[in-house]
Design an enzyme around this catalytic site. Structure first.
Site, PDB file in Angstrom:
ATOM      1  CB  SER A 120      56.731  68.246  22.765  1.00 47.42           C
ATOM      2  OG  SER A 120      57.918  68.504  23.492  1.00 47.42           O
ATOM      3  NE  ARG A 369      55.182  74.096  21.015  1.00 43.54           N
ATOM      4  CZ  ARG A 369      54.808  73.989  22.289  1.00 43.54           C
ATOM      5  NH1 ARG A 369      54.495  72.804  22.802  1.00 43.54           N
ATOM      6  NH2 ARG A 369      54.731  75.053  23.071  1.00 43.54           N
ATOM      7  CB  THR A 405      56.582  68.279  29.323  1.00 42.27           C
ATOM      8  OG1 THR A 405      56.649  68.461  27.905  1.00 42.27           O
ATOM      9  CG2 THR A 405      55.288  67.567  29.670  1.00 42.27           C
ATOM     10  CB  CYS A 566      54.993  80.848   7.445  1.00 40.78           C
ATOM     11  SG  CYS A 566      53.556  79.748   7.553  1.00 40.78           S
ATOM     12  CB  CYS A 591      47.272  78.300   9.998  1.00 37.40           C
ATOM     13  SG  CYS A 591      47.901  78.867  11.593  1.00 37.40           S
ATOM     14  CB  CYS A 594      53.763  77.186  14.652  1.00 34.91           C
ATOM     15  SG  CYS A 594      54.165  78.436  13.407  1.00 34.91           S
ATOM     16  CB  CYS A 597      53.004  84.598  11.292  1.00 38.45           C
ATOM     17  SG  CYS A 597      51.455  84.021  12.031  1.00 38.45           S
TER      18      CYS A 597
END
Length: 622
Positions: A120, A369, A405, A566, A591, A594, A597
């Site tokens: 984050s 992400r 958060t 991606c 990968c 995130c 896709c």
């Protein structure tokens, strides 16, 4: 990691059951994204070999395999070791300890360590942390950088237009802290352990289990020891089942179990489709002379056009060395299939206002992400028999604040306070085998989370006007700053992000500058900095419902946008070995989890499922 003395006999059994056999040393390992092309030369008849697409009961190679799972039971099972899941676990055990009641709380997390998959910005509003631990400073919570200065800008290609941050606007960060969220999550995990929460990192929840009456029974963890072609290896071991009175799903943005629950219980019947963004982040060590601890910088505008939602952040941390965290966010409702969020991020860093901070510095980490951006209009029904949704899974992010958060943590706290009296009641009164906790939804709607999201509900969809970004800023200034979101209407989003791409023939290709290796970088070197690793000899967890669609539709109509949206180089189109046409290659070992896709695929043909537990990025305090 977990001394045996901390756990009950049941927990000992659970740990033993969750301990897999050593991987076959002969199995090919792909420890770095750098090796993807050597692996890609292997010819396979199928792109997708995962059992969720090709069932094992129709595969002769699985005949005679032992498929029974070990079963364990808890009072509450929590899926996901992020801020929401850990807050729920902590609050449950606080209540149990205060009232001297036995309560078994088990938390499973797909990352190998708590916090390893956490990424984050992050500028934290500490209100929910204060609720959990009023003495967080004495306990050593890793909040070291109070915000001392806010800077907001509109970028043109070469210049910056400063925008004053007036009191009451969402971007004002007085009282907040710049944090490395992975470090805070790791600390929350330590607090949870001390209270008696049983935490099992490295074991992904792969399946929702149901009672005969249709209520949620619990979850099953992922199987391990399956070869890339979908056949069992000699190290195959079945996952285990964790049953509970209540199962709490806090998987984070676009959780793959939450997707199943939406369909099973029709949870999205009365809300809009969720809309998302992708956030990309880097950590840099910069010249100490340019370091301004506590300073936050945000921008909108260049390099995005006014019809593409997005913006940036650059935060100066105060952790003993000149670190800055910087990132770029692009709304996934963009329409041009040639757009690459990663390359827009790299281009943004060359703006004079940003480059002046980075020049002479060193990039030390990278990650990406997806983010929920739908807000109030997109919140689904949160409870169902046997379970409930918390955190970023249903989507509690305050988009104009770029903060989720504190709302995620508070949703976990509220869930725990609704669950506790139900699961500890001496005479359980439930119409279903899995307990239904509608009180959680009621509590949330009476909380600050609901009030906060309702107040900003129109800011993100106000972007969809002729003037785009600038029209949205004017709307925010008038209706949020003056009226505080009390306007008597609620604007709508455009719909599914996957439906927003235009055919490639109707769009202009975007020419991106070549990275200079000093401020901007290529994709492979970036992925290497994420620490991403998966067991190479396993079925790709990026599954396709139909292997033919990528070439026949995505490539033919949209020029293969998955190879651009991606942020980790997972998807690429390469020539068929015979030289006749193209084929999609999935480099699943790259990968970073995130979920972009799964969200943006215009054919909605990609389904992200969990890989073997422990795989994925290794974000060190991102």
């Amino acid at each position: 990691m977990f001394p045996a003395s901390r756990y009950t006999c049941k927990a000992h059994r659970c740990i033993r059951a969750l301990t897999t056999l050593q991987k076959d040393p002969a199995a090919p390992q792909l420890y770095s994204s750098i090796h993807r092309r050597t692996c890609s030369s292997v010819s396979t008849t199928r792109i997708t070999t995962h059992y969720t697409i090709h069932p094992r009961d129709k595969d002769a190679r699985w005949e005679g395999m032992e498929m029974e799972r070990f079963v364990d039971e808890a009072d509450v099972v929590i899926v996901g070791g992020g801020p929401a899941g850990l807050s729920a676990a902590i609050r449950l055990k606080q209540l149990a300890n205060e009232q001297e009641k036995e309560l078994r709380v088990c938390l499973v997390e797909k990352a190998p360590q708590i916090g390893a998959h956490t990424l984050s910005g992050a500028c934290l509003e500490p209100s929910a942390l204060v609720e959990l631990f009023p003495d967080w400073k004495e306990r050593g919570a890793p909040l070291h950088t109070p915000v001392t200065e806010d800077v907001f800008s509109i970028f043109t290609e070469k210049h910056r237009i400063p925008i004053p941050i007036l009191p009451g606007l969402p971007m004002q960060n007085h009282g907040n802290y710049i944090v490395r969220l992975g470090n805070l999550v790791r600390w929350l995990g330590e607090q949870a352990e001390e209270l008696g929460v049983e935490i099992y990192p490295g074991y992904a929840a792969a399946e929702v289990l149901l009672h005969e009456d249709g209520s949620v029974k619990g979850i099953a963890t992922n199987d391990v020891g399956i070869a890339k072609d979908g056949s069992p290896k000699n190290t195959f071991e079945r996952g285990m089942e964790l049953h509970a009175k209540v199962t709490v799903f806090g998987e984070g943005c676009h959780g793959h179990l939450a997707k199943q629950l939406y369909k099973q219980f029709n949870l999205r019947e009365n809300c809009e489709p969720q809309t998302y963004a992708i956030g990309l982040k880097e950590l840099w060590m910069i010249d100490e002379k340019k370091w301004k601890p506590g300073r936050t910088e945000h921008s909108v505008g260049w390099p995005l056009d006014r019809h593409t939602y997005g913006g940036s952040f650059l935060y100066h941390l105060n952790e003993g060395e000149p670190l800055v965290a910087l990132g770029f966010v692009v709304g996934l409702d963009y329409s041009n299939p040639y757009l690459s969020p990663f390359r827009e991020f790299q281009r943004w860093k060359h703006h004079p206002f940003v480059a002046s901070t980075l020049e002479g510095g060193q990039r030390i980490a990278y990650g990406a992400r997806a983010l929920n951006e739908g807000g109030f209009q997109c919140i689904p029904k949160l409870t169902f028999p046997g379970g409930l949704l918390i955190g970023c899974s249903p989507g509690f992010m305050n988009v104009p604040k770029i903060k989720g958060t504190h709302t995620a943590m508070r949703s976990g706290i509220l869930a725990a306070e609704a669950i506790f009296p139900k699961v500890t009641a001496e005479n359980l009164d439930s119409e279903t085998a899995g307990l239904h906790i509608p009180e959680y939804s009621d509590n949330l709607k009476n909380s600050s989370v609901w009030k906060e999201l309702n107040a900003v509900r129109n800011i993100r969809p106000s972007f969809h006007n002729y003037f785009g970004l600038y029209g949205g800023m004017v709307y925010t200034g008038i209706f949020y700053w003056i009226l505080r979101g009390k306007e008597p209407w609620t604007l709508k989003h455009r719909g599914l992000d996957a439906n927003q791409l235009k055919p490639a023939k109707d769009c202009k290709p975007i020419e991106y500058p070549k990275p200079d290796g000093k401020i901007s970088f290529d994709l492979l070197s970036s992925v290497a900095l994420s620490g991403t690793n998966h067991e190479g000899d396993q079925p790709p967890h990026l599954t396709l419902k139909d292997d033919r669609i990528p070439v026949e539709r995505n490539l033919a109509i949209y020029d293969g946008p998955e190879q651009r949206f991606c942020p980790a180089g997972v998807y690429e189109y390469v020539p068929v070995e015979t030289g006749d046409g193209m084929r999609l290659q999935i480099n699943a070992q790259n990968c970073v989890h995130c979920k972009t896709c799964d969200i943006k695929d215009p054919s909605q043909n990609i389904n992200w499922v969990v890989p073997e537990g422990g795989g994925g990025p290794a974000y060190n305090g991102m």
